[in-house]
Design an enzyme around this catalytic site. Structure first.
Site, mmCIF file in Angstrom:
data_model
loop_
_atom_site.group_PDB
_atom_site.id
_atom_site.type_symbol
_atom_site.label_atom_id
_atom_site.label_comp_id
_atom_site.label_asym_id
_atom_site.label_seq_id
_atom_site.Cartn_x
_atom_site.Cartn_y
_atom_site.Cartn_z
ATOM 1 N N LYS A 1 -51.192 52.253 -24.869
ATOM 2 C CA LYS A 1 -52.366 52.061 -23.976
ATOM 3 C C LYS A 1 -53.270 53.517 -23.688
ATOM 4 O O LYS A 1 -53.551 53.849 -22.572
ATOM 5 C CB LYS A 1 -52.196 51.387 -22.602
ATOM 6 C CG LYS A 1 -51.686 49.872 -22.960
ATOM 7 C CD LYS A 1 -51.329 49.297 -21.449
ATOM 8 C CE LYS A 1 -50.736 47.853 -21.772
ATOM 9 N NZ LYS A 1 -49.352 47.737 -22.409
ATOM 10 N N ARG A 2 -53.294 54.118 -24.862
ATOM 11 C CA ARG A 2 -54.062 55.407 -24.545
ATOM 12 C C ARG A 2 -55.503 55.432 -24.432
ATOM 13 O O ARG A 2 -56.059 54.318 -24.969
ATOM 14 C CB ARG A 2 -53.466 56.339 -25.928
ATOM 15 C CG ARG A 2 -52.420 56.693 -26.133
ATOM 16 C CD ARG A 2 -51.726 57.293 -25.158
ATOM 17 N NE ARG A 2 -50.379 58.088 -25.400
ATOM 18 C CZ ARG A 2 -48.986 57.701 -24.815
ATOM 19 N NH1 ARG A 2 -48.902 56.626 -24.212
ATOM 20 N NH2 ARG A 2 -48.422 58.284 -25.673
#
Length: 281
Positions: free
Chosen positions: A99-100
């Site tokens: 989930k960057r």
């Protein structure tokens, strides 16, 4: 170029051949304890190796949650590197659940960590957050295209807090979640048999008929099992787009460990239930 087929094409084939199940690898402390393992690097390695050996040769997708490895520092990341490599060698596609989301050179560095073909953590796809603006993901989009990888963009998540951002209405009358879906549809225009840029859409959200989920890309759907959704719910949630759904099951499979046979049997049961639910009668 990496020489890999685009992620969407590889995913479509894997889903058709192996079924559409994605199994999460989530070695959090309570699950390690349930398996009789210590909450340390040795327990992490045993857990991850067992899951990969049990199911990587038969499920379409494995999705390690990087946070549960990162918490052990460099030794935990080394376990993650090995798990990714072994899962891909066994034929599973790996979606790195990290989930960057950032901007500019920082986003580019995150992309290089997971989407460059020579990176130790190279994965077939990466989960990303677009909430610094969809355009902030451009470095990840470009590197994914270059290396035959894909992205799963948070669009309509199942956590209650997500609504305050994703359901916010823009000046054009469309909410933010729908805007993300529209961006992804544009990325996937003309791609066959499936685009490489997918959305994360919760399986627990109920009727989503007011959204256009036909983005010509995959829909990663958490929420099956412990969060309350069932395979039978999928057609009602995703409608005509259900064929492109990749349902994620984590605890529903992992709770059957450390017995590898029980893990395998659980994955196969979910695969068949999902296949039955999403196949037109």
């Amino acid at each position: 170029m990496s020489g890999l087929e685009p992620f969407g094409a590889r995913l479509r084939r894997a889903m058709d051949e192996r079924g559409p199940l994605c199994v999460g690898i989530d070695p959090h402390a309570s699950l390690l304890a349930e398996w009789g393992l210590n909450d340390d690097v040795a327990g992490l390695e045993r857990f991850s190796r067992t899951v990969v050996e049990a199911v990587a040769d038969r499920v379409a997708v494995l999705k390690p949650q990087s946070a549960f490895f990162e918490r052990f520092g460099s030794r935990g990341v080394a376990v993650l590197e090995k798990s990714v490599a072994e899962a891909r060698a066994a034929g599973a596609l790996v979606v790195m659940d990290a989930k960057r989301g950032d901007i500019g050179s920082t986003m580019a560095a995150y992309a290089e960590s997971f989407l460059h073909k020579d990176a130790p953590l190279f994965s077939d796809a990466l989960t990303v957050s677009p909430y610094l603006g969809y355009g902030s993901l451009s470095p990840a989009v470009a590197l994914a295209r270059e290396n035959g990888a894909g992205l799963f963009v948070l669009a309509l998540t199942s956590n209650p807090e997500g609504g305050e951002v994703q359901h916010a209405v823009r000046s054009d009358g469309r909410n933010v979640g729908a805007t993300m879906l529209a961006h992804l549809a544009a990325e996937n225009t003309g791609e066959q048999p499936l685009g490489s840029f997918g959305a994360v859409v919760g399986a627990t959200l109920g009727d989503l008929s007011t959204y256009d989920l036909d983005i010509n890309g995959p829909l990663l759907a958490p929420g099956i099992g412990a969060q309350g959704a069932t395979p039978a719910d999928l057609p009602g949630v995703f409608g005509a787009a259900v064929r492109n759904v990749v349902p994620n099951v984590s605890r529903g499979v992992l709770r059957h460990g450390p017995d590898a046979v029980a893990l395998r049997d659980a994955a196969e049961r979910f695969t068949e239930e999902i296949r039955h639910a999403v196949t037109p009668s």
